[in-house]
Design an enzyme around this catalytic site. Sequence first.
Site, PDB file in Angstrom:
ATOM      1  NE  ARG A 109      -5.477   2.336  10.332  1.00 27.56           N
ATOM      2  CZ  ARG A 109      -4.426   2.770   9.655  1.00 27.56           C
ATOM      3  NH1 ARG A 109      -3.589   1.879   9.121  1.00 27.56           N
ATOM      4  NH2 ARG A 109      -4.200   4.053   9.503  1.00 27.56           N
TER       5      ARG A 109
ATOM      6  CE1 TYR B 159      -1.957  -2.501   9.060  1.00 22.41           C
ATOM      7  CE2 TYR B 159      -3.846  -3.592  10.052  1.00 22.41           C
ATOM      8  CZ  TYR B 159      -3.327  -2.694   9.149  1.00 22.41           C
ATOM      9  OH  TYR B 159      -4.175  -1.984   8.340  1.00 22.41           O
TER      10      TYR B 159
ATOM     11  CG  ASP C 155      -7.110  -3.702   7.354  1.00 22.27           C
ATOM     12  OD1 ASP C 155      -7.072  -3.710   6.099  1.00 22.27           O
ATOM     13  OD2 ASP C 155      -6.656  -2.772   8.032  1.00 22.27           O
TER      14      ASP C 155
ATOM     15  CD  GLU D  85     -11.199   0.535   4.046  1.00 23.71           C
ATOM     16  OE1 GLU D  85     -10.822   0.930   2.940  1.00 23.71           O
ATOM     17  OE2 GLU D  85     -12.393   0.564   4.411  1.00 23.71           O
TER      18      GLU D  85
ATOM     19  CG  ASP E  22      -2.193  -2.669   5.626  1.00 25.63           C
ATOM     20  OD1 ASP E  22      -1.017  -3.052   5.486  1.00 25.63           O
ATOM     21  OD2 ASP E  22      -2.503  -1.479   5.830  1.00 25.63           O
TER      22      ASP E  22
ATOM     23  CG  HIS F 161      -4.516  -7.995  12.545  1.00 24.12           C
ATOM     24  ND1 HIS F 161      -3.790  -8.476  11.502  1.00 24.12           N
ATOM     25  CD2 HIS F 161      -5.418  -7.134  12.022  1.00 24.12           C
ATOM     26  CE1 HIS F 161      -4.235  -7.931  10.379  1.00 24.12           C
ATOM     27  NE2 HIS F 161      -5.221  -7.121  10.671  1.00 24.12           N
TER      28      HIS F 161
ATOM     29  CD  GLU G  95      -3.007  -1.000   2.253  1.00 20.52           C
ATOM     30  OE1 GLU G  95      -3.318   0.091   2.750  1.00 20.52           O
ATOM     31  OE2 GLU G  95      -3.438  -2.075   2.699  1.00 20.52           O
TER      32      GLU G  95
END
Length: 947
Positions: A336, A334, A106, A108, A104, A381, A18
């Site tokens: 988030r 990570y 997740d 998104e 990532d 996570h 990203e």
Amino acid sequence: MSPTSETAQGGRRLVIVESPAKAKTIKGYLGPGYVVEASVGHIRDLPSGAAEVPEKYTGEVRRLGVDVEHDFQPIYVVNADKKAQVRKLKEQLAGVDELFLATDEDREGEAIAWHLLEVLKPKVPVHRMVFHEITKDAIQEAVRNPRELNKRMVDAQETRRILDRLYGYEVSPVLWKKVMRGLSAGRVQSVATRLVVERERERIAFRSAEYWDLTGTFSTGRAGDPSDPSSLVARLNTVDGKRVAQGRDFGADGQLKTANILHLDEEKARALAASLADTSFSVRSVESKPYRRSPYAPFRTTTLQQEASRKLGFGAKATMQVAQKLYENGFITYMRTDSTTLSDTAVSAARAQVTQLYGADYLPEKPRVYAGKVKNAQEAHEAIRPSGDRFRTPAETGLTGDQFRLYELIWKRTVASQMKDATGNSVTVKIGGRSADGRDAEFSASGKTITFHGFMKAYVEGADDPNAELDDRERRLPQVAEGDALSAEEITADGHATKPPARYTEASLVKELEEREIGRPSTYASIIGTILDRGYVFKKGTALVPSFLSFAVVNLLEKHFGRLVDYSFTAKMEDDLDRIARGEAQAVPWLKRFYFGEGGDAGQGAAADAGNGDGDHLGGLKELVTDLGAIDAREISSFPVGDGIMLRVGRYGPYVERGEKDAEGHQRADVPEDLAPDELTVAYAEELLAKPSGDFELGVDPVSGNQIVAKDGRYGPYVTEILPEDTPKTGKNAVKPRTASLFKSMALDTVTLEDALKLMSLPRVVGADAEGVEITAQNGRYGPYLKKGTDSRSLTDEEQLFTITLEEALAIYAQPKQRGRAAAKPPLKELGVDPVSEKPVVVKDGRFGPYVTDGETNATLRTGDSVEEITPERGFELLAEKRAKGPAKKTAKKAPAKKTAAKKATPAKKTAAKKTAAKKTTAKTTAAKKTTAAKTAASKSAASKPE
């Protein structure tokens, strides 16, 4: 989708992540066979305006970017600023044998990976590569063990995006029409704003209560030492068996919540203290209990934001920016995450450091396991921890500044989570005696001793309340037993007043949203950033203060869209979205129920069962925004202050008003935009109304015959002339009225016609130098000055503008010009030493207003911050946010185009050139119209802010 044996031995592979920073780090771990590129976030999204929607779509689809009539099909477009990056990715893809999508792990990130597939349309094998830390082992393991793209996660993200688009694009225009242009509404941002507004309403309605009690200092008569003090301080608990009122016993109305409680006023408290002066006291009871405190769970997103706010003074946004850099550079996992679990590798690393740094006595026999407490935790996570299978101590990282401080916080918390409990004893001692007038008084004191600090050797959690006692605080009491005699060294009467509920800070608002199960922890930082950017909330110190504008917005939403800002309804929506993510509910029927108020299975949609609080069925969102005639714009933006005064929120800011416009006795005055709503009292409103406002007619200019008036403008008071109505205001012959700002020594209600004419005579020609260059005296934004060509020199006094002679002006210009400021201004306030740069922080007065600086970083004070009230913590926070943003990016200058020698054109070529020029002009006009339409549409994109 696993790497083939052929390509595993050779060939080239494209890895798409990203961010460019992450790409750079990962490239170093993969070697020459890999090309690592960044998508730079989302490459595709819903259109930001109608101009971006393909022409085949019409009607509502062009406005919303979603086809609500055909199963809420989203219309995706490649972002304008990502088209060049997409071309680059396609070029890179053309020369490789495999594609790894390493966004990532997740919702998104999964959605970005899916959009990359849809846009790039790769013809080579594709693998979904996931990892939660950027270390060599983790990256190489991720390459060896890719997985399939998780379409369910993609669907979950898409449903949220569509929901937020519908919410924003339908409700925000209502705010534009009824409150002010440029506002936005959002599924979570509107609820967060309502929380802040409701807390301010509580503060406005709050009535303080005064109460008194007694504090006694009692002595054992023994010589004391640190392990056994000779005295203790106790507070009066009961009188004749009746409990003495404390702050918790009063309601927000200032009245006692329960009867049968003794409410002491000053007179009674002082009389009781006097009557107890010569009383003999004794210990009535000693209650001792074992004390045990377990370590805190490792950080997840929200607890990291809260602790960074408490301990480092970081806002939620600054915390996430710094954490992002730590993650991308391979220092932490990570950032988030909703999880508090640690991998076996991380547990082993933490336990090894406990033994190494604190000794085996601090290591529990078994590893600690932390169960997740977050409902519907998004992904599996790990908690936020130092990366790798051996944690680097902060000193080993080489980090500095904010990154060092945040890493140290994460490292300490992670290591502490695998340490033993803290243990000790807590003691409560009750002391009694009878006063001279026969009243029985009982005092109480509590203490705590920690015999084994355990995890507290590494880490102690902070508190939102600055007056709260932290876990490692000891209060040692003397060794006493029941029946022991004590003497009163001093008994004092103490007065107290109840305080209104504290405003939210970023940390406490994040905590409140999470406890109410509203929104997702990973988005809280952006939500708080949004309500600050929109002007709904501003900061005063670390407190979040709602603006008067937010009162109007919340008032409208509560009265006409009550369901959308209902806390339980919003939490229920979150539940339903998570059910869709788990495959337990279908997205389209749910969206139909939410938007149209129909369709979907019974009980499936949030709109089906949340209701309006009384069980009545309500229509969908579309129905709610249809009848705007029922919304009275003036009524929703008006709030009574008292004594006939109303606070109104207008399109140009808040103001107070008494009486109706154009009626006799009507008064109106602007309200400072940085005034906290609970500070707008009747007395202050009267003060504002008493100030001179409006236009002051000063008289007629004897030369021009024009009326001269004094006004209060956006940039302060000024004088101007009123030109005749037939004066041309545009075009070649346009005439502008003479205007001049008042001097600092002048006031609107005292300025005279003579003053005004003198001010409007500026700039004044002082004369010319020996070379004939004219020197003028002028009044500017930063005070009076002389100007000669491009050379300006400051004057010390405004009156010099009218009195300075040519000789005096030439003398000033004869002096060498001071570079920068003639003399450094003293700081407006000193805030202490910044914990990051370890340099003194001061508040200075700058060109654009006051700012804080440590000599390296400057940060302008925000709305709500004042030089008088700014705290050291707030100053450090502003500097931390500025550092997190990094230096301002410089725009590269384009190299001048090379000029080509013009050739003489033939008549035929001239004719062709004219036709070409005409076509270009038409094309430019068309492009300009499109650009204008695009800009207009883009202004509406404020409504599409997620959540």
